[in-house]
Design a protein around this motif. Structure first.
Motif, mmCIF file in Angstrom:
data_model
loop_
_atom_site.group_PDB
_atom_site.id
_atom_site.type_symbol
_atom_site.label_atom_id
_atom_site.label_comp_id
_atom_site.label_asym_id
_atom_site.label_seq_id
_atom_site.Cartn_x
_atom_site.Cartn_y
_atom_site.Cartn_z
ATOM 1 N N PHE A 174 53.004 -20.771 -34.104
ATOM 2 C CA PHE A 174 54.129 -21.615 -34.501
ATOM 3 C C PHE A 174 53.811 -23.111 -34.482
ATOM 4 O O PHE A 174 54.067 -23.826 -35.441
ATOM 5 C CB PHE A 174 55.348 -21.327 -33.611
ATOM 6 C CG PHE A 174 56.619 -21.911 -34.124
ATOM 7 C CD1 PHE A 174 57.343 -21.275 -35.112
ATOM 8 C CD2 PHE A 174 57.099 -23.114 -33.624
ATOM 9 C CE1 PHE A 174 58.518 -21.804 -35.601
ATOM 10 C CE2 PHE A 174 58.281 -23.658 -34.109
ATOM 11 C CZ PHE A 174 58.989 -23.000 -35.090
ATOM 12 N N GLY A 175 53.232 -23.585 -33.403
ATOM 13 C CA GLY A 175 52.961 -25.015 -33.250
ATOM 14 C C GLY A 175 51.910 -25.571 -34.187
ATOM 15 O O GLY A 175 51.835 -26.776 -34.402
ATOM 16 N N ASP A 176 51.098 -24.703 -34.760
ATOM 17 C CA ASP A 176 49.978 -25.142 -35.602
ATOM 18 C C ASP A 176 50.330 -25.274 -37.080
ATOM 19 O O ASP A 176 49.453 -25.582 -37.883
ATOM 20 C CB ASP A 176 48.803 -24.155 -35.478
ATOM 21 C CG ASP A 176 48.306 -24.032 -34.056
ATOM 22 O OD1 ASP A 176 48.443 -25.012 -33.294
ATOM 23 O OD2 ASP A 176 47.801 -22.951 -33.701
ATOM 24 N N HIS A 177 51.578 -25.019 -37.436
ATOM 25 C CA HIS A 177 51.909 -24.945 -38.861
ATOM 26 C C HIS A 177 52.936 -25.975 -39.308
ATOM 27 O O HIS A 177 53.565 -26.647 -38.494
ATOM 28 C CB HIS A 177 52.384 -23.529 -39.214
ATOM 29 C CG HIS A 177 51.265 -22.538 -39.248
ATOM 30 N ND1 HIS A 177 50.304 -22.518 -40.226
ATOM 31 C CD2 HIS A 177 50.942 -21.541 -38.400
ATOM 32 C CE1 HIS A 177 49.444 -21.548 -39.985
ATOM 33 N NE2 HIS A 177 49.805 -20.940 -38.877
ATOM 34 N N SER A 178 53.102 -26.033 -40.606
ATOM 35 C CA SER A 178 53.985 -27.011 -41.256
ATOM 36 C C SER A 178 55.461 -26.661 -41.048
ATOM 37 O O SER A 178 55.806 -25.559 -40.597
ATOM 38 C CB SER A 178 53.692 -27.026 -42.752
ATOM 39 O OG SER A 178 54.107 -25.793 -43.321
ATOM 40 N N ALA A 179 56.309 -27.579 -41.463
ATOM 41 C CA ALA A 179 57.751 -27.371 -41.395
ATOM 42 C C ALA A 179 58.181 -26.166 -42.236
ATOM 43 O O ALA A 179 59.082 -25.418 -41.846
ATOM 44 C CB ALA A 179 58.479 -28.624 -41.857
ATOM 45 N N ALA A 180 57.542 -25.967 -43.372
ATOM 46 C CA ALA A 180 57.886 -24.831 -44.243
ATOM 47 C C ALA A 180 57.607 -23.499 -43.535
ATOM 48 O O ALA A 180 58.428 -22.575 -43.574
ATOM 49 C CB ALA A 180 57.107 -24.908 -45.551
ATOM 50 N N TYR A 181 56.451 -23.405 -42.889
ATOM 51 C CA TYR A 181 56.105 -22.198 -42.131
ATOM 52 C C TYR A 181 57.114 -21.986 -41.012
ATOM 53 O O TYR A 181 57.619 -20.881 -40.804
ATOM 54 C CB TYR A 181 54.692 -22.330 -41.558
ATOM 55 C CG TYR A 181 54.266 -21.182 -40.677
ATOM 56 C CD1 TYR A 181 53.562 -20.097 -41.201
ATOM 57 C CD2 TYR A 181 54.560 -21.165 -39.319
ATOM 58 C CE1 TYR A 181 53.163 -19.044 -40.394
ATOM 59 C CE2 TYR A 181 54.166 -20.114 -38.506
ATOM 60 C CZ TYR A 181 53.471 -19.058 -39.040
ATOM 61 O OH TYR A 181 53.086 -18.011 -38.246
ATOM 62 N N LYS A 182 57.411 -23.063 -40.293
ATOM 63 C CA LYS A 182 58.332 -22.967 -39.152
ATOM 64 C C LYS A 182 59.723 -22.521 -39.597
ATOM 65 O O LYS A 182 60.383 -21.752 -38.893
ATOM 66 C CB LYS A 182 58.402 -24.309 -38.418
ATOM 67 C CG LYS A 182 57.131 -24.618 -37.646
ATOM 68 C CD LYS A 182 57.178 -25.981 -36.999
ATOM 69 C CE LYS A 182 55.863 -26.231 -36.259
ATOM 70 N NZ LYS A 182 55.781 -27.580 -35.708
ATOM 71 N N ALA A 183 60.160 -22.977 -40.757
ATOM 72 C CA ALA A 183 61.477 -22.583 -41.264
ATOM 73 C C ALA A 183 61.534 -21.073 -41.511
ATOM 74 O O ALA A 183 62.493 -20.398 -41.103
ATOM 75 C CB ALA A 183 61.802 -23.352 -42.539
ATOM 76 N N VAL A 184 60.515 -20.535 -42.165
ATOM 77 C CA VAL A 184 60.466 -19.087 -42.431
ATOM 78 C C VAL A 184 60.329 -18.325 -41.118
ATOM 79 O O VAL A 184 61.000 -17.312 -40.907
ATOM 80 C CB VAL A 184 59.304 -18.736 -43.390
ATOM 81 C CG1 VAL A 184 59.122 -17.234 -43.512
ATOM 82 C CG2 VAL A 184 59.543 -19.349 -44.756
ATOM 83 N N ALA A 185 59.476 -18.826 -40.239
ATOM 84 C CA ALA A 185 59.264 -18.170 -38.940
ATOM 85 C C ALA A 185 60.573 -18.101 -38.148
ATOM 86 O O ALA A 185 60.922 -17.041 -37.603
ATOM 87 C CB ALA A 185 58.191 -18.916 -38.154
ATOM 88 N N LYS A 186 61.306 -19.201 -38.095
ATOM 89 C CA LYS A 186 62.587 -19.225 -37.361
ATOM 90 C C LYS A 186 63.577 -18.242 -37.977
ATOM 91 O O LYS A 186 64.269 -17.515 -37.259
ATOM 92 C CB LYS A 186 63.191 -20.636 -37.388
ATOM 93 C CG LYS A 186 62.552 -21.591 -36.414
ATOM 94 C CD LYS A 186 63.218 -22.964 -36.531
ATOM 95 C CE LYS A 186 62.476 -24.001 -35.714
ATOM 96 N NZ LYS A 186 63.030 -25.355 -35.923
#
Length: 193
Positions: A174-186
């Protein structure tokens, strides 16, 4: 026999000629997809080029397959064994991203279970799981990872071991990725819990 072979070569050169002029512009890709939709006999060759990494138009064919799949996903049904068994041969990011999206569409359709659904075999599903996890943990761009996360979420509703594995990978990365990745992950983590 020779005539069939010549016709096959004509189809290939006709499709290759179209693909030579495809650019990354959305309008340009849509135009080529429309040619395939109007000439379904080109579809088998398109699939073949998608999984021919040595072909200079490989990534372009993948772009076009994505657009065609939005309209005629069922055209893939007779090609699913070939499609799924060859997911692992793709190495170029420009080819993987659209194929990851097509795979997401296929998995969604499979679990819809209506008369217009795709039917994936157990082996097809296992190949989709494997490819999705590979793309999620390897160094590919965010869009591919996002499609993989969403595909694995859908599959995890039917294979109880997937959600815990998916959650573990997302939490770790989670901490290693962009805002776009984090949005999908959340979004997916909320659904898993």
């Amino acid at each position: 026999m020779l005539e069939t072979k010549l016709n096959s070569m004509t189809i290939l050169s006709e499709l290759q000629e179209k693909l030579d002029y495809v650019s990354a512009y959305r309008e340009n890709r849509l135009k080529c997809a429309q040619v395939i939709l109007e000439n379904p006999y080109l579809f088998t060759e398109l699939i073949s080029i998608c999984f021919s990494p040595e072909d200079k138009n490989n990534h372009k064919a993948c772009w076009i397959l994505e657009f065609v799949s939005y309209e005629e996903l069922l055209w893939l049904q007779p090609h699913l064994d070939f499609f799924c068994s060859n997911l692992k041969i793709l190495k170029d990011e420009s080819s993987i991203r659209p194929i990851a999206k097509v795979m997401q569409l296929l998995v969604k359709s499979h679990y819809k279970k209506d008369e217009n659904s795709i039917h994936l075999s157990e082996e097809n599903l296992q190949e989709c799981i494997e490819a999705s996890f590979d793309w999620l943990i390897n160094d590919v761009k965010v869009a591919t990872k996002a499609y993989s996360i969403r595909t694995l979420y859908i599959l995890g509703n039917h294979y109880d071991w997937i959600h815990p594995e998916l959650k573990m990978i997302i939490d770790k990365d989670f901490g290693d990725h962009s805002a776009a990745y984090k949005a999908v992950a959340k979004e997916v983590l909320k659904k898993i819990k």
